[in-house]
Write a protein that holds these residues in place. Structure first.
Motif, mmCIF file in Angstrom:
data_model
loop_
_atom_site.group_PDB
_atom_site.id
_atom_site.type_symbol
_atom_site.label_atom_id
_atom_site.label_comp_id
_atom_site.label_asym_id
_atom_site.label_seq_id
_atom_site.Cartn_x
_atom_site.Cartn_y
_atom_site.Cartn_z
ATOM 1 N N VAL A 85 79.559 46.795 76.264
ATOM 2 C CA VAL A 85 78.660 47.005 75.425
ATOM 3 C C VAL A 85 78.698 48.717 75.008
ATOM 4 O O VAL A 85 79.228 49.438 75.987
ATOM 5 N N LYS A 86 78.596 48.860 73.860
ATOM 6 C CA LYS A 86 78.637 50.203 72.967
ATOM 7 C C LYS A 86 77.377 51.059 73.701
ATOM 8 O O LYS A 86 76.249 50.751 73.550
ATOM 9 N N VAL A 87 77.643 52.245 74.281
ATOM 10 C CA VAL A 87 76.382 53.144 74.911
ATOM 11 C C VAL A 87 76.520 54.535 73.880
ATOM 12 O O VAL A 87 77.471 54.937 73.478
ATOM 13 N N THR A 88 75.502 54.509 73.244
ATOM 14 C CA THR A 88 75.107 55.745 72.364
ATOM 15 C C THR A 88 74.096 56.458 72.842
ATOM 16 O O THR A 88 72.905 56.407 72.531
ATOM 17 N N MET A 89 74.537 57.229 73.708
ATOM 18 C CA MET A 89 73.325 58.138 74.270
ATOM 19 C C MET A 89 72.242 58.647 73.206
ATOM 20 O O MET A 89 72.657 59.488 72.094
ATOM 21 N N GLY A 90 70.958 58.660 73.623
ATOM 22 C CA GLY A 90 69.777 59.164 72.959
ATOM 23 C C GLY A 90 69.530 58.386 71.676
ATOM 24 O O GLY A 90 68.613 58.823 70.965
ATOM 25 N N GLU A 91 70.173 57.226 71.503
ATOM 26 C CA GLU A 91 69.718 56.618 70.378
ATOM 27 C C GLU A 91 68.859 55.238 70.780
ATOM 28 O O GLU A 91 69.053 54.599 71.797
ATOM 29 N N ILE A 305 67.083 64.262 75.822
ATOM 30 C CA ILE A 305 68.215 64.756 76.752
ATOM 31 C C ILE A 305 69.135 63.956 77.319
ATOM 32 O O ILE A 305 69.946 64.528 78.287
ATOM 33 N N ALA A 306 69.179 62.783 76.897
ATOM 34 C CA ALA A 306 70.076 61.703 77.338
ATOM 35 C C ALA A 306 71.613 62.179 77.374
ATOM 36 O O ALA A 306 71.915 62.638 75.973
ATOM 37 N N GLY A 307 72.451 62.117 78.276
ATOM 38 C CA GLY A 307 73.709 62.610 78.118
ATOM 39 C C GLY A 307 73.892 63.985 78.370
ATOM 40 O O GLY A 307 75.272 64.465 78.321
ATOM 41 N N LYS A 308 72.783 64.638 78.386
ATOM 42 C CA LYS A 308 73.205 66.259 78.628
ATOM 43 C C LYS A 308 73.093 66.921 79.764
ATOM 44 O O LYS A 308 73.235 68.235 80.040
#
Length: 344
Positions: A85-91, A305-308
């Motif tokens: 599954v493709k993870v695209t942080m903050g989207e 702020i996801a991934g930060k």
């Protein structure tokens, strides 16, 4: 403590593009947390590895084939899907909702099968999770459809517990939804929960008014005088300590809420706006009224702020500790009630 007696908490990971996994992993980064409970995450080792790498978190997650193979003393993971599954942080993506639902459904299934003791949910996005399997305004309504009882959403800290008479509905429908029967139902649910889940033998509950200034005797709406006040008086006759209606602005401004064990707001933002102003980041969402225990943090997916590596896990930790405490209180309450029946 006997490891076999440890409370097993089932954790749904929420939207894979949000901060759910970050607050989960940061919570259990402290190994002392495993002394209080045994967690089982329902998700994907690949998705978790992606988050660990992005956040530079060094934490071991132990894969198990199913929830009944739990290993105490470790952070357990049941791989709920095998595909990449493709993870695209903050989207906000379709996959974010799809796999949040897969995680939630698997955790709920384990709870139904008594493989976990209570449910701790990471945040979902209420829009992208919608599907034929999840056609609900939120977690609360989904859980009510899957378990016994009438749900009551309670946002809480040690000092404040706010329940909602009406929950995730448009403001235009609030007035027509509030009936004497609904008010009685929510008061009774909160009253029982305060006794069963919080060990308060004689709870004191406040009910907020619907209109500004509680309608000013009908000048700004008649609902408070004609529906809410008579219903409160009727409930009082049963011996319950229920008071109101109170004008919400003065009630919170003067800290009157400190005099009560529970507060019932008539609609979502009337209760949640002051709650989050007073407690945001430390609060817990508890689903009362069902035959299971479910808690969650008081925040959303936090896409910004996801991934930060900026997400604060405090609310998630509070949700964990609150769930553990409520689970123990409820078990003790059931045992005391059973013993009382035996002696009769």
């Amino acid at each position: 403590m006997d490891k076999s007696n440890k409370i097993i908490v089932g954790i749904s990971i929420g939207d894979i593009n949000g901060i759910g996994l970050e607050v989960i992993l940061k919570t259990f980064e402290d190994k002392r947390m495993l002394e209080f409970c045994t967690p089982i995450l329902f998700g994907s080792s690949k998705v978790i590895s992606f988050h660990k790498k992005a956040l530079q978190l060094n934490i071991n997650v132990h894969g198990i084939p199913s929830a009944d193979k739990v290993v105490h003393g470790k952070i357990n993971l049941v791989n709920t899907w095998k595909e990449d599954v493709k993870v695209t942080m903050g989207e906000v993506t379709k996959d974010g909702g799809k796999y949040a639902m897969k995680s939630l459904a698997a955790t709920v299934s384990a709870l139904k099968n008594k493989e976990v003791d209570f449910l701790l949910t990471a945040p979902i996005n209420k829009e992208n999770i919608q599907s034929k399997d999840f056609n609900f305004p939120g977690h609360t309504e989904y859980l009510e459809a899957n378990f016994s009882g009438k749900s009551l959403m309670i946002l809480m800290t040690d000092e404040l517990r706010i329940g909602l008479i009406t929950g995730h509905i448009p403001i235009a429908k609030v007035t027509e939804t509030i009936t004497p029967e609904l008010i009685e139902e929510k008061v009774n649910t909160m009253y029982h929960s305060l006794q069963q889940d919080f060990n308060i033998s004689k709870p004191k509950i406040a009910v907020l008014g619907l209109n500004p200034h509680c309608g000013d005797k009908g000048v700004m709406g008649k609902e408070d005088e004609e529906i809410i006040k008579p219903t409160i008086n009727k409930i009082k006759e049963t011996g319950k300590l229920v008071f109101g209606p109170y004008a919400a602005d003065g009630f919170f401004g003067s800290k009157t809420y400190q005099q009560f064990d529970g507060v019932l707001a008539t609609y979502h933002d009337q209760g949640l706006a002051p709650f989050k102003a007073l407690s945001f980041g430390n609060g817990v969402n508890f689903t009362a009224g069902l035959d299971i225990v479910r808690t969650s943090p008081d925040h959303g997916t936090g896409y910004d702020i996801a991934g930060k590596n900026k997400a604060n896990p405090d609310s998630f930790k509070e949700a964990l500790f609150t769930g553990l405490k409520i689970y123990k209180n409820r078990k003790e309450y059931s045992e005391l009630k059973a013993n009382a029946l035996k002696t009769k």
